[in-house]
Each structure stands twice: as C-alpha cells, then as structure tokens.
Design a protein around this motif. Structure first.
Motif, short mmCIF file in Angstrom:
data_model
loop_
_atom_site.label_atom_id
_atom_site.label_comp_id
_atom_site.label_asym_id
_atom_site.label_seq_id
_atom_site.Cartn_x
_atom_site.Cartn_y
_atom_site.Cartn_z
N ARG A 97 16.46 -4.38 3.57
CA ARG A 97 16.75 -4.96 2.45
C ARG A 97 16.48 -6.41 2.19
N LEU A 98 15.73 -6.67 1.06
CA LEU A 98 14.86 -7.80 0.93
C LEU A 98 15.38 -8.58 -0.23
N GLY A 99 15.80 -9.82 0.16
CA GLY A 99 16.34 -10.92 -0.84
C GLY A 99 15.07 -11.60 -1.62
N ARG A 100 15.43 -12.66 -2.26
CA ARG A 100 14.26 -13.32 -3.27
C ARG A 100 13.16 -14.01 -2.56
N ASP A 101 12.05 -13.72 -2.75
CA ASP A 101 10.76 -13.88 -2.19
C ASP A 101 10.73 -13.81 -0.63
N ALA A 102 11.53 -12.68 -0.36
CA ALA A 102 11.58 -12.23 1.21
C ALA A 102 10.22 -11.55 1.52
N VAL A 103 9.94 -11.42 2.59
CA VAL A 103 8.85 -10.77 3.26
C VAL A 103 9.15 -10.07 4.59
N LEU A 104 8.98 -8.83 4.48
CA LEU A 104 8.99 -7.80 5.50
C LEU A 104 7.71 -7.14 6.12
N ARG A 105 7.32 -7.28 7.21
CA ARG A 105 6.30 -6.60 7.79
C ARG A 105 6.68 -5.64 8.91
N HIS A 106 6.46 -4.37 8.52
CA HIS A 106 7.33 -3.35 9.12
C HIS A 106 6.14 -2.23 9.80
N THR A 107 6.29 -2.14 11.16
CA THR A 107 5.21 -1.19 11.55
C THR A 107 5.93 0.03 12.65
N VAL A 108 5.48 1.23 12.30
CA VAL A 108 6.07 1.95 13.22
C VAL A 108 4.67 2.58 13.84
N ALA A 109 4.97 2.66 15.42
CA ALA A 109 3.94 2.84 16.31
C ALA A 109 4.41 4.20 16.99
N CYS A 110 3.73 5.52 16.97
CA CYS A 110 3.97 6.52 17.78
C CYS A 110 3.16 7.24 18.82
N PHE A 111 3.33 7.07 20.14
CA PHE A 111 2.38 7.56 21.09
C PHE A 111 2.92 8.33 22.19
N GLY A 112 4.46 8.62 22.45
CA GLY A 112 4.90 9.34 23.10
C GLY A 112 6.11 10.29 22.43
N GLY A 113 6.51 11.26 23.20
CA GLY A 113 7.75 11.98 22.99
C GLY A 113 7.40 13.34 22.48
N SER A 114 8.43 14.31 22.51
CA SER A 114 7.91 15.75 22.15
C SER A 114 8.00 15.66 20.33
N VAL A 115 9.27 15.06 19.99
CA VAL A 115 9.30 15.24 18.40
C VAL A 115 9.99 13.74 18.38
N VAL A 116 9.25 13.20 17.21
CA VAL A 116 9.85 11.78 16.87
C VAL A 116 9.78 11.63 15.26
N ARG A 117 10.70 11.55 14.92
CA ARG A 117 10.84 11.25 13.34
C ARG A 117 11.59 10.04 12.94
N VAL A 118 10.84 9.44 12.21
CA VAL A 118 11.11 7.98 11.69
C VAL A 118 11.31 8.17 10.07
#
Length: 396
Positions: free
Chosen positions: A199-220
């Motif tokens: 949830r971003l406010g006025r002039d806010a910046v979000l840099r969001h990264t999802v990295a998946c390398f392990g596991g049987s089932v991963v759901r993001v």
C-alpha cells in the motif's frame, strides 16, 4: 485457529460478477472461502494435491513459526498477537490459504521504520523465516511499515523444510521508499504459499522482488495498491525451476488514483528430466494490471519471459491489462516462452567461445536484466551465485 470442520456459508459472496480484477472478494475469515478446486480460475495451474492440506484445513496442528530479524538502526521490531491494530492495514486475504494463515499464526512480526530514517542502506534488514520441518506446518505474518520520508531495504529469507503459509504487508508512507526482496531457497520437500500486500502513499516508491530457487511448490501472490498520486512500484521476479518443482506468481497492480507508475518484469528458467519419476518442472505466471476510471496519467508496463532449457519443462504465462480510462501516459504488456536466442549464441561462438560456455552466458545475461535492477549489491551477488549453482547442474 480455524479448523477443517468449519461449515462453509451457504452464500459465497466472492462468486458474484466482478466489476474488475481489483474487485475480487477478500476476507480475514477462512470460513468465507470454499475449498479450492482445480477448475477454479485462481487455482487452475496449482497442484492442489501437493499442498499438504494448506488449502483445505487438513494440514494438522501448526508448529510455532521460526521468524528471526536482523534489524538495523532506525528499525523497531515488535512481536504482536492477532488483533493488534497494526495488522491487516495493507490488504485483506483474497484466497482460502491466506485467510487460513491469518487465522492460524501464533505471533506476528512488525517492523517499523521511523519517519525520515535510513534503514539497510548498506546491509539490508533481514527477516529469516525457517520452515517447521519435514511433515509439519506453520503460519506466519510480517508487517513492514515505512513512515513518511523514510527509506528501507529488507530481505525476506525463506529456508528449511515443511509446509508454510504467510501474509506479508508493506506500508510505504508519503515520499518514502522500500526495497524488499522475498528470497525462497527452500529444501526440496517444502511447500510455501504467500500473500503479499503493498500500500503506497503519495510519491512513495516500492521496489519488490520475488526470487524462487527451492522448494516443491511455491506460490506467491503480490498485490499493490496506490492510495495517492505520484506512487511508483516496480515488481521484479526471477525463478529457476528444476525437475519436480512448481513455482507460481499471480500478481495484481491496482491503479486507482492518477499519475502513478508501475513496471513489472519477471524472468524464469526451467530444466526438467522427462525420464525421471518426478513431476515436470513447471511454472505459472499471471500478471494483472488494472487502471481504474479515476487513474488518469498512469504509466505501466509488464513483462514475463521464460527460458526452457531442457525437455520435461512447461511454463504458462498470462499477462492481463484492464483499462477503464483513455487518459493514460502509457500501458503495455508482453510474455514469451522459448529456448535460447540463437542469434546471441551465434555471436558468442563466432568469437571463439565454446558452445557450452556461450549457452551459459546467454542464460546469465537473460537473468541479468532483472538482477541489475535490484539496488542492494549483496542481494544481487547472492542471486547471481544461486543462478550459477543452478547452471552447474544443467546439461545445455
């Protein structure tokens, strides 16, 4: 904790006709959601039988979540119970597993970055989440609250084994910025389902990264909402699926106010072995961007590219762009699933580089476009090392 014996309501409000993708039903109560079925649109790719009961309430009694925090100056760490007013502000669960996680966690972790603070500029704040162990289940909840004018970098470091479901909230105040990396390097048996709400406010910046390398089932499932003009969200992803692994990312960027920007870039590679007894390497990416009627001046683009390295692998890619106003700065999307770029391979080999080495360089370059966008050097180095380790096992 809500158990599997909860009676489902006779009326399912989330089955109503939706005005748009942002109108999806949400609730903190697991009883408001039916048990997912393979024909449900939001679950049609997911191997439900491999979720160890996270989706239908049969996962068993949970173990306490193991969540450790390496904080930095300017960050306050609080451990709170369900019902605390700081929980649930960024968003509400949109599926049964996320609601089950919210109903079942033992203790939530709240990180508060004070007004004007600089946290993790050199070394990011690390939230280390360890699975409960093979055959066990745990639930978690993390809130990252960045006050107005503050800046923070946080790594969510998932590891270990077992089944784990959680919700993560990102609150980015006016003129604040947050860089967050969700890094899943689970053991081979692990199952992880995670709902992310930004949830971003006025002039806010979000840099969001999802990295998946392990596991049987991963759901993001990342979801980002703009609450005031000037917001800027960049959603990045890298994943490398091996034989027997299933990775899914299903995201929504909701432009509901004017003059905000979003950029989505996910890249994945898959390698399988058709002769093994394991399920094929499989990934699914569903990217939704919604531009509402009042969101004039929006500038957005989303991209998903998948590289199939061997037989026995499958990638599904579904980009969606929903526009309710013509007064935008720009909007577009693209998705591909394919093998090596033969032109790049020819270029490298024509300069004396052996074919095997050239192929590995092409793969590294493929991921490099995403990794170079991550502003934290230690994270870039770690992701590069994980990709090199994956490539060392591929017969290209």
């Amino acid at each position: 904790m809500t158990t599997a014996n909860t009676v489902e309501p006779a009326v399912q409000p989330h089955r109503r006709v939706l005005a748009n993708k942002g109108d999806i039903f949400s609730s903190f109560d697991v009883a408001d959601f039916p048990v997912p079925k393979g024909r449900d649109e939001e679950w049609r790719f997911t191997p439900l039988r491999r979720l160890h009961g996270l989706h239908d309430g049969t996962a068993g009694e949970p173990a306490p979540a193991d969540i450790a925090v390496d904080a930095a100056e300017g960050v306050e760490v609080h451990r709170v119970r369900r019902g605390d007013e700081r929980l649930g502000r960024a968003g509400t669960p949109v599926d049964r597993v996320a609601a089950q996680a919210f109903s079942s966690f033992d203790e939530a972790v709240v990180l508060e970055v004070g007004r004007g603070a600089e946290a993790g500029a050199q070394d990011p704040v690390t939230v280390r989440i360890t699975g409960p162990g093979e055959g066990r289940v745990a639930y978690g909840h993390v809130v990252i609250d960045v006050a107005a004018g503050a800046h923070a970098a946080v790594v969510l470091d998932y590891r270990g084994s077992g089944a784990f479901a959680d919700n993560v909230e990102f609150l980015v105040g006016d003129a604040a910025s947050l860089t967050v990396v969700s890094l899943g390097n689970w053991a081979a048996d692990a199952v992880h389902l995670s709902g992310h709400h930004g949830r971003l406010g006025r002039d806010a910046v979000l840099r969001h990264t999802v990295a998946c390398f392990g596991g049987s089932v991963v759901r993001v499932i990342p979801r980002v909402a703009f609450t005031a003009p000037g917001g800027d969200a960049e959603l990045l992803g890298v994943y490398f699926a091996d034989d027997g692994q299933y990775f899914e990312q299903r995201l929504l960027v909701d432009h509901a106010v004017p003059n905000c920007r979003s950029n989505v870039m996910y890249k994945g590679a898959l390698q399988g072995d058709p002769d093994s007894r394991l399920p094929d390497a499989r990934t699914a990416w569903v990217g939704d961007v919604l531009i509402r009627e009042n969101a004039g001046g929006t500038d957005t683009y989303e991209l998903n590219r998948n590289l199939i390295l061997t037989e026995g692998a499958r990638a599904d890619s579904v980009p969606n762009l929903e526009i309710e106003t013509g007064e935008i700065a720009g909007a577009g999307h693209a998705a591909t699933v394919g093998r090596f770029d033969d032109d790049q391979l020819f270029y490298l080999m024509s300069r004396g580089i052996p074919e095997e080495v050239a192929r590995r360089l092409v793969v590294r370059g493929f991921f490099g476009e995403v990794i170079h966008r991550i502003p934290v050097e230690s994270v870039r180095d770690r992701l590069t090392d994980l990709i090199d380790a994956e490539l060392a096992t591929v017969e290209l």
